[in-house]
Design a protein around this motif. Structure first.
Motif, PDB file in Angstrom:
ATOM      1  N   GLU A  93      34.650 -60.126 -41.570  1.00 17.14           N
ATOM      2  CA  GLU A  93      35.195 -59.703 -40.255  1.00 17.14           C
ATOM      3  C   GLU A  93      34.353 -58.498 -39.695  1.00 17.14           C
ATOM      4  O   GLU A  93      33.942 -58.059 -38.675  1.00 17.14           O
ATOM      5  N   PHE A  94      34.334 -57.526 -40.556  1.00 15.90           N
ATOM      6  CA  PHE A  94      33.969 -56.057 -40.244  1.00 15.90           C
ATOM      7  C   PHE A  94      32.396 -56.188 -40.181  1.00 15.90           C
ATOM      8  O   PHE A  94      31.758 -55.472 -39.324  1.00 15.90           O
ATOM      9  N   LYS A  97      31.245 -57.368 -37.018  1.00 15.89           N
ATOM     10  CA  LYS A  97      31.508 -56.358 -35.949  1.00 15.89           C
ATOM     11  C   LYS A  97      30.456 -55.192 -35.877  1.00 15.89           C
ATOM     12  O   LYS A  97      30.725 -54.204 -35.289  1.00 15.89           O
ATOM     13  N   LEU A  99      30.397 -53.041 -38.479  1.00 15.75           N
ATOM     14  CA  LEU A  99      31.014 -51.923 -39.268  1.00 15.75           C
ATOM     15  C   LEU A  99      30.848 -52.256 -40.847  1.00 15.75           C
ATOM     16  O   LEU A  99      31.853 -52.456 -41.692  1.00 15.75           O
ATOM     17  N   THR A 101      30.288 -50.633 -43.259  1.00 16.78           N
ATOM     18  CA  THR A 101      30.665 -49.806 -44.256  1.00 16.78           C
ATOM     19  C   THR A 101      32.269 -50.011 -44.604  1.00 16.78           C
ATOM     20  O   THR A 101      32.883 -49.670 -45.620  1.00 16.78           O
ATOM     21  N   SER A 102      32.940 -51.138 -43.856  1.00 19.90           N
ATOM     22  CA  SER A 102      33.947 -51.336 -44.115  1.00 19.90           C
ATOM     23  C   SER A 102      33.998 -52.916 -44.739  1.00 19.90           C
ATOM     24  O   SER A 102      35.206 -53.402 -44.949  1.00 19.90           O
ATOM     25  N   HIS A 160      24.729 -42.316 -35.736  1.00 20.77           N
ATOM     26  CA  HIS A 160      26.330 -42.696 -35.650  1.00 20.77           C
ATOM     27  C   HIS A 160      27.136 -41.706 -35.008  1.00 20.77           C
ATOM     28  O   HIS A 160      27.958 -41.899 -34.361  1.00 20.77           O
ATOM     29  N   VAL A 267      30.454 -37.011 -39.057  1.00 25.06           N
ATOM     30  CA  VAL A 267      29.811 -37.916 -40.061  1.00 25.06           C
ATOM     31  C   VAL A 267      29.571 -37.139 -41.451  1.00 25.06           C
ATOM     32  O   VAL A 267      29.401 -37.745 -42.447  1.00 25.06           O
ATOM     33  N   LEU A 288      38.068 -37.718 -31.326  1.00 29.69           N
ATOM     34  CA  LEU A 288      37.408 -37.608 -32.814  1.00 29.69           C
ATOM     35  C   LEU A 288      37.118 -38.989 -33.231  1.00 29.69           C
ATOM     36  O   LEU A 288      37.886 -39.798 -33.541  1.00 29.69           O
ATOM     37  N   ARG A 289      35.791 -39.038 -33.194  1.00 40.01           N
ATOM     38  CA  ARG A 289      35.265 -40.622 -33.736  1.00 40.01           C
ATOM     39  C   ARG A 289      34.392 -40.476 -34.766  1.00 40.01           C
ATOM     40  O   ARG A 289      33.573 -39.445 -34.763  1.00 40.01           O
ATOM     41  N   GLY A 290      34.085 -41.160 -35.777  1.00 40.81           N
ATOM     42  CA  GLY A 290      33.289 -41.255 -36.454  1.00 40.81           C
ATOM     43  C   GLY A 290      33.416 -41.705 -37.928  1.00 40.81           C
ATOM     44  O   GLY A 290      34.410 -42.478 -38.050  1.00 40.81           O
ATOM     45  N   GLY A 291      32.894 -41.174 -39.004  1.00 38.92           N
ATOM     46  CA  GLY A 291      33.186 -41.387 -40.399  1.00 38.92           C
ATOM     47  C   GLY A 291      31.919 -41.935 -41.034  1.00 38.92           C
ATOM     48  O   GLY A 291      30.816 -41.834 -40.422  1.00 38.92           O
ATOM     49  N   ILE A 292      32.072 -42.563 -42.112  1.00 37.99           N
ATOM     50  CA  ILE A 292      30.999 -43.053 -42.825  1.00 37.99           C
ATOM     51  C   ILE A 292      30.253 -44.043 -42.047  1.00 37.99           C
ATOM     52  O   ILE A 292      30.657 -44.959 -41.566  1.00 37.99           O
ATOM     53  N   ALA A 293      28.797 -43.892 -42.079  1.00 38.42           N
ATOM     54  CA  ALA A 293      28.000 -44.612 -40.857  1.00 38.42           C
ATOM     55  C   ALA A 293      27.706 -45.763 -41.268  1.00 38.42           C
ATOM     56  O   ALA A 293      26.906 -45.978 -42.313  1.00 38.42           O
ATOM     57  N   PRO A 294      27.909 -46.846 -40.453  1.00 42.75           N
ATOM     58  CA  PRO A 294      27.492 -48.263 -40.598  1.00 42.75           C
ATOM     59  C   PRO A 294      25.986 -48.524 -40.644  1.00 42.75           C
ATOM     60  O   PRO A 294      25.735 -49.097 -39.582  1.00 42.75           O
TER      61      PRO A 294
END
Lengths: 347, 347
Positions: A93-94, A97, A99, A101-102, A160, A267, A288-294
């Motif tokens: 699923e991820f 989409k 994503l 990294t998930s 990202h 990031v 606040l958006r972001g995180g480990i970049a896909p």
């Protein structure tokens, strides 16, 4: 084969390890031609992450496919490929989409269970979902390959940050961090049409690259003076802020220079940034958006633009070593003598 | 006139204060017919905010326009109006973007400098940018007016949480908090087309309202068990999570039940939520958006839907008092005997 192995704080070594072998039908074996040392490799190097002796290092690499399992269909031996810094099945699923990294079955390279990229070769699980073939036209162009290499991580991560911060055509952007990710963030913001790109930093060499990448303003002040300067330049804050460090000071700075209703794209791997300047986020509706970049999701488009000459992130790679030179590469980045080190394990 | 005044922890009183008067040409004087006590009024009531003796209370009110300054053009004496919980000029950059809570000249009602809504009357600065006229057809319908009253704050705030969380047609939503805002969040999520709406709460009376508002699932477990239950119901987390409390426990819960790549929309005034569960936010690219809700932007659309009978948030108003009853209203909300109190200062 030889691979980079963690032995403790400030102690990485090139050790003999077993050759990688196909274990699953979706595996590929990639002979690494280009790899990098990442700013995030410095966290374990500095003893700030729970890394353990014997774990492999390196999550950014490109190379030649040497062998594939029977279920691999998108690449074949002899192909030049690039890997994002995580592997992923490409089907969950991820991944569907974007994503990656998930991914339900993926992970980052290196550590206890996976091969690392700072090595002669890597076993790549789920190769179809992970690797991207580099077009033949670029496959033997060393200069172009160096420009493509940052797509393994820092260019995709800077992109990202820009996407998550909400960079728009004609908008104003502030970038916290003049490391390789921050500098790639400049390229990404420019590519997305930002009109004004303000970089906060201090090292002349890095700031020169920032300017060549499209920075319109450089803020060399620190702390409250830096915030005041950005607030003044933007008359109330930047629409989009890229936080490319991960410390509390950097995150606080990012929030302080964001415009009401604007966005912070972050990031930097969090190291103390958990405790946020929440009152400003809340009162000014700053997202606040972001995180480990896909980055796997971004490679195809960015690769086209690199090959077309529209972007060239290679200036962030300001030092090159062979495999034996990896420990000295870590030391150079630790002392901020190098922005980012390219590793050529076959040299 | 009489108005609600803060005297200390658990001590609010109805005091005689000077009658409001037109001071600026943009002012209006509004005779308050309906007001509310807000969940956020409980923070100072409980001594958890820096509120000082003598400050006015109440930021949610509707009423009849009694007098207007010479520069007021959109309302006139005799009009029935609704105010959002902040006043705003309606013309600055942020108001033009709909971010009325960041108005360069605005503020929240009450406190040291402004009249409060829990009073007989209010001086409304910048009346054209602040007040919305209630259409004649609804102006004398007491039942409809009660349904409109939550648009001063909680309905718009629940809607803001839903928008910021990224509620979409057909999506899955989890709502943390069964107070008036959380319940209005159910209505908002349903209105935006969410297919599955999971409410985490414990009080049977509130949960009954949640169901009548459109909740499809109720999770009465607590802590880790609640997280496990939502994760199980959604097979991996909700696409959109509305955080409607503001405590660290609620924010952590919101992050824990969000799906990778999903969003947390937070509107609870932060009281300890500054220290985030950042690792999950980062590793799963969960966005965090929200803040003090610019309800002025939402009033026109929500007002149409209330008048058309499409939404009716009035069940959250489960206790009604006159002005003398305000202190007992605070006490009832403090003890969670009432969800939300309606105040009728002219009765």
């Amino acid at each position: 084969m030889r691979a980079t192995v963690y032995h403790g704080k400030c102690d990485v070594r090139i050790d003999q390890v077993p050759d990688p072998q196909i274990k699953e039908p979706g595996d590929a074996i990639v002979r690494v031609t280009h790899a990098c040392i990442c700013g995030s490799d410095l966290w374990p190097y500095r003893g700030m992450d729970q890394y353990q002796e014997g774990w492999r290092l390196g999550h950014e690499f490109m190379g030649m496919v040497e062998e594939v399992g029977k279920d691999v269909h998108t690449i074949k031996p002899g192909d030049r490929v690039i890997s994002p810094f995580t592997y992923s099945d490409g089907t969950c699923e991820f991944c569907q989409k974007g994503l990656y990294t998930s991914c339900l079955h993926g992970s980052i390279w290196g550590g206890a269970a996976n091969d690392g990229g700072q090595a002669e070769a890597v076993r790549v699980p789920m190769a179809d979902g992970t690797l991207v073939k580099i077009p033949e036209e670029a496959s033997n162009d060393e200069k172009l390959l160096k420009s493509i290499l940052p797509l393994t991580d820092v260019m995709g991560t800077g992109h990202h940050a820009a996407v998550c911060a909400g960079v728009t055509q004609g908008g104003t952007v502030a970038i916290i961090g003049d490391g390789a990710v921050g500098l790639c963030g400049v390229l990404a913001a420019k590519r997305l049409g930002a009109e004004r790109i303000i970089v906060l930093g201090h090292q002349p060499k890095r700031l020169a690259i920032a300017k060549s990448f499209g920075a319109t303003d450089i803020v060399e002040e620190r702390d409250a003076e830096a915030i005041a300067r950005v607030q003044d330049l933007t008359k109330g804050g930047a629409h989009a802020v890229l936080e490319c460090v991960g410390t509390k000071a950097a995150m606080d700075m990012a929030i302080d220079v964001a415009r009401p209703g604007g966005g912070v794209g972050y990031v930097g791997a969090p190291h103390g940034s958990e405790n946020l300047k929440f009152s400003r986020l809340f009162m000014q509706n700053i997202s606040l958006r972001g995180g480990i970049a896909p980055v796997r999701a971004y490679i195809p488009d960015l690769l086209k633009d690199v090959i077309a000459g529209k972007i060239d992130p290679s200036p962030v790679l300001d030092m090159t070593v062979d495999l034996n030179g990896v420990p000295s590469g870590y030391a150079a980045m630790d002392k901020r003598e190098a922005i980012k080190v390219m590793v050529q394990p076959q040299k």
